[in-house]
Motif scaffolding. Structure first.
Motif, PDB file in Angstrom:
ATOM      1  N   ILE A   1       3.007   6.094  -3.310  1.00  0.00           N
ATOM      2  CA  ILE A   1       4.310   6.462  -3.210  1.00  0.00           C
ATOM      3  C   ILE A   1       3.836   6.509  -5.280  1.00  0.00           C
ATOM      4  N   ALA A   2       3.874   5.668  -5.833  1.00  0.00           N
ATOM      5  CA  ALA A   2       3.949   5.114  -7.421  1.00  0.00           C
ATOM      6  C   ALA A   2       2.871   6.753  -7.287  1.00  0.00           C
ATOM      7  N   ALA A   3       1.465   6.315  -7.016  1.00  0.00           N
ATOM      8  CA  ALA A   3       0.300   7.718  -7.135  1.00  0.00           C
ATOM      9  C   ALA A   3       0.874   8.844  -7.542  1.00  0.00           C
ATOM     10  N   GLY A   4       1.917   9.533  -6.153  1.00  0.00           N
ATOM     11  CA  GLY A   4       1.872  10.184  -6.289  1.00  0.00           C
ATOM     12  C   GLY A   4       2.960  11.236  -6.999  1.00  0.00           C
ATOM     13  N   VAL A   5       3.422  10.322  -7.341  1.00  0.00           N
ATOM     14  CA  VAL A   5       4.828  10.525  -7.976  1.00  0.00           C
ATOM     15  C   VAL A   5       3.838  10.054 -10.449  1.00  0.00           C
ATOM     16  N   LEU A   6       3.358   9.909  -9.928  1.00  0.00           N
ATOM     17  CA  LEU A   6       2.455   9.919 -11.460  1.00  0.00           C
ATOM     18  C   LEU A   6       1.778  11.734 -11.378  1.00  0.00           C
TER      19      LEU A   6
ATOM     20  N   ILE B   1       1.224  -1.374  -0.303  1.00  0.00           N
ATOM     21  CA  ILE B   1      -0.059   0.008  -0.123  1.00  0.00           C
ATOM     22  C   ILE B   1       0.951   1.525  -0.249  1.00  0.00           C
ATOM     23  N   PHE B   2       2.147   0.872   1.197  1.00  0.00           N
ATOM     24  CA  PHE B   2       3.336   2.543   0.942  1.00  0.00           C
ATOM     25  C   PHE B   2       3.671   3.227  -1.021  1.00  0.00           C
ATOM     26  N   THR B   3       3.677   1.492  -1.405  1.00  0.00           N
ATOM     27  CA  THR B   3       4.000   1.741  -2.773  1.00  0.00           C
ATOM     28  C   THR B   3       3.597   2.319  -3.454  1.00  0.00           C
TER      29      THR B   3
END
Length: 133
Positions: free
Chosen positions: A29-34, A24-26
């Motif tokens: 983070i990926a959604a935030g970067v996108l 979930i944390f990963t």
């Protein structure tokens, strides 16, 4: 009954609980970067293409690239883009003086070459339009 005499029922061991918090944390983070990348690309494209969208720049470039040896085409181009570019009072006055001079180069099959005074007025208008941008 004595507590030591209570029959022990089958006690099962603890069940493992799957820990998905790392996934979930990963994913967060990926959604935030996108989202940040998409926002950055949107802002950059808006800024980059927004500053080139002024049509007056392309009109002035067309007038600068105009071939004065073709009098008829020059007269039509100057009339078309000159009316669009005449925004302030000074350029409107120059266009008002220039339009009657351009009339003799339009609407005929064969036209004489541009005279020096008309060329001078046209170049003056182009320079004033370039400076106004």
């Amino acid at each position: 009954m004595n507590p030591s005499q209570i029959p022990i029922r089958d006690i099962k061991p603890l069940l493992p609980i799957p820990d998905v918090s790392f996934y979930i944390f990963t994913a967060l983070i990926a959604a935030g970067v996108l989202i940040v990348a998409a926002g950055t690309i949107y802002v950059w494209r808006r800024w980059h293409f927004g500053r080139k969208s002024d049509p007056r720049i392309s009109w002035v470039k067309r007038l600068e690239q105009m071939d004065f040896s073709d009098a008829k085409r020059s007269a039509y181009l100057m009339t078309k883009y000159g009316r669009l570019l005449a925004e302030d009072k000074r350029r409107q006055e120059i266009m008002a003086q220039l339009l009657p001079k351009l009339e003799r180069y339009k609407y005929k099959k064969r036209v004489p070459p541009l005279d020096e005074e008309t060329k001078r007025f046209m170049k003056l208008f182009i320079e004033m339009s370039k400076d106004a941008l």
